[in-house]
Design an enzyme around this catalytic site. Structure first.
Site, PDB file in Angstrom:
ATOM      1  CB  CYS A 195      -0.900  -0.001   1.234  1.00  0.00           C
ATOM      2  SG  CYS A 195      -1.834   1.526   1.468  1.00  0.00           S
ATOM      3  CG  PHE A 215      -2.612  31.738   4.607  1.00  0.00           C
ATOM      4  CD1 PHE A 215      -2.858  31.649   3.238  1.00  0.00           C
ATOM      5  CD2 PHE A 215      -1.575  32.542   5.054  1.00  0.00           C
ATOM      6  CE1 PHE A 215      -2.069  32.354   2.339  1.00  0.00           C
ATOM      7  CE2 PHE A 215      -0.789  33.241   4.158  1.00  0.00           C
ATOM      8  CZ  PHE A 215      -1.032  33.155   2.788  1.00  0.00           C
ATOM      9  CB  CYS A 242       1.652  21.511   5.775  1.00  0.00           C
ATOM     10  SG  CYS A 242       1.263  22.382   4.243  1.00  0.00           S
TER      11      CYS A 242
END
Length: 400
Positions: free
Chosen positions: A70, A263, A357
């Protein structure tokens, strides 16, 4: 048949793949570790692992039987210490390349109960993430990194694919139950979809971005507020990560009376900051701003929040606007906040709390702020994406 090569893995690349050098060129081999001797086949700069001839002592047994077939996880084979060091190194290396000197702490582990959001690719016979280095879906019976509320997600995705054909099915575990959004080309609403929504007791079902049936408006709790989620709304992947980042942000701007949350999304920081300060919250996502505005209207005990739709890439706040604020909070998408950072560098804002991020764009923006005279505090990596090569970053910048 491809020839078999014996390689010694030199290091981990930034995507978590082992890197070996062959005639001075890097070969990337998934699911390997530095120091390991491995047998592989090679195509271009990619190696396919056949056998581990000499394993690293830092190798660990994968907790999921679907690893590494996976493609959803890349790092289940690392020991806990090696894994933590790798996550920290992503931030250290990015800052080093950008020429920024900063202390980088060990990662904050913020898995909590698991990820509350996931998107599955689905057909009638398979649902899951794309198989490693493939466009084929690796069928899942379960995914152990998700919250228990998403235990049936693969089955639900397969059933929706049976009703509409190949599709992507996005899940969010909300306070009111599962929020499910199906995307399928050329598909229109049909009774099978509403029947499935009832059968699985979904809070909401959306099709191609439009709500199809709402049994209960999906909401999430943020501080003192209940936020109604727009379809496809961004949320931190885990509830624990949102809480940990919010704690860092609130602490970083403690004492500020006027704060700009740029943001802002649906308000995970703004709604908590408003317990102590007046807040301007700005974002280009109209539904997210509307959800924040609706939440703050019903919440009690908050100071004013001015929620504003604004494209901060094309129309960043300039120094004249910024200088009204004691502190600015930033949580931009992966591309970072280059235009807004350029304006902050010219401002007199005392404190900046930056959540990112992407270590690369964070390091670029940090270099701009440091060059403008800001002092960067300890950098805090935060790991909410278990077993992946992604990491969040937090830092506080102070103008002396």
């Amino acid at each position: 048949m491809s020839a078999t090569h014996t390689l010694v893995i030199d290091r981990l690349g930034h995507r978590g793949e082992g890197v070996a050098l062959v005639e001075g060129k890097p070969i990337f081999v998934p699911a390997t570790l530095p120091g390991e001797t491995v047998a592989v086949t090679i195509e271009g700069n990619r190696g396919t692992l056949l056998d581990i001839l000499a394993p690293s002592p830092n190798r660990s047994a994968a907790p999921c039987p679907h690893f590494p077939a996976c493609g959803g996880c890349q790092l289940q084979h690392l020991s806990a210490e090696t894994y933590s060091q790798f996550k920290r190194s992503l931030v250290v290396d990015a800052l080093s390349r950008a020429g920024v000197a900063a202390d980088v702490n060990d990662p904050i582990i913020a898995y909590g109960a698991g990820r509350r959001r996931a998107t599955f690719h689905a057909t009638r016979s398979a649902a899951g993430f794309m198989a490693l280095r493939s466009h084929q879906i690796h069928d899942l019976d379960r995914c152990p990194i998700l919250v228990p509320a998403l235990a049936q997600a693969p089955r639900i995705a397969r059933d929706f694919a049976s009703a509409v054909g190949p599709c992507d099915v996005a899940f969010t575990a909300s306070d009111m139950g599962l929020d499910v959004a199906v995307r399928a080309k050329g598909t229109k609403a049909n009774p099978k979809l509403t029947d499935l929504a009832r059968a699985f007791d979904l809070a909401r079902l959306s099709l191609n971005g439009e709500p199809l049936i709402i049994h209960r408006q999906p909401t999430v709790t943020m501080g003192r507020a209940q936020v109604p989620l727009p379809v496809g709304s961004f949320l931190q992947a885990t509830e624990a990560a949102e809480a940990a980042l919010a704690e860092l942000v609130v602490k970083a701007v403690a004492g500020a009376r006027q704060v700009a949350d740029l943001f802002c999304g649906v308000g995970p920081f703004a709604l908590r900051l408003a317990e102590r300060a007046a807040v301007l919250a700005a974002d280009s996502d109209s539904p997210a701003v509307a959800a924040l505005d609706a939440a703050k209207r019903k919440a009690k005990g908050l100071k004013p929040i001015a929620a504003e739709k604004r494209d901060l890439f094309r129309e960043p706040l300039g120094p004249f606007e910024l200088n009204h604020f004691d502190a600015v909070v930033l949580d931009p998408p992966r591309a970072g906040a280059q235009a807004q950072i350029a304006e902050l560098a010219k401002s007199k804002v005392k404190t900046i709390a930056y959540v990112s991020c992407d270590p690369q764009s964070f390091a670029r923006d940090a270099a701009t702020l440091v060059a403008a005279g800001y002092v960067i505090g300890p950098v805090r990596p935060l790991d909410q994406f278990a077993f992946s090569s992604h990491t969040e970053v937090f830092a506080r910048f102070e103008r002396p």
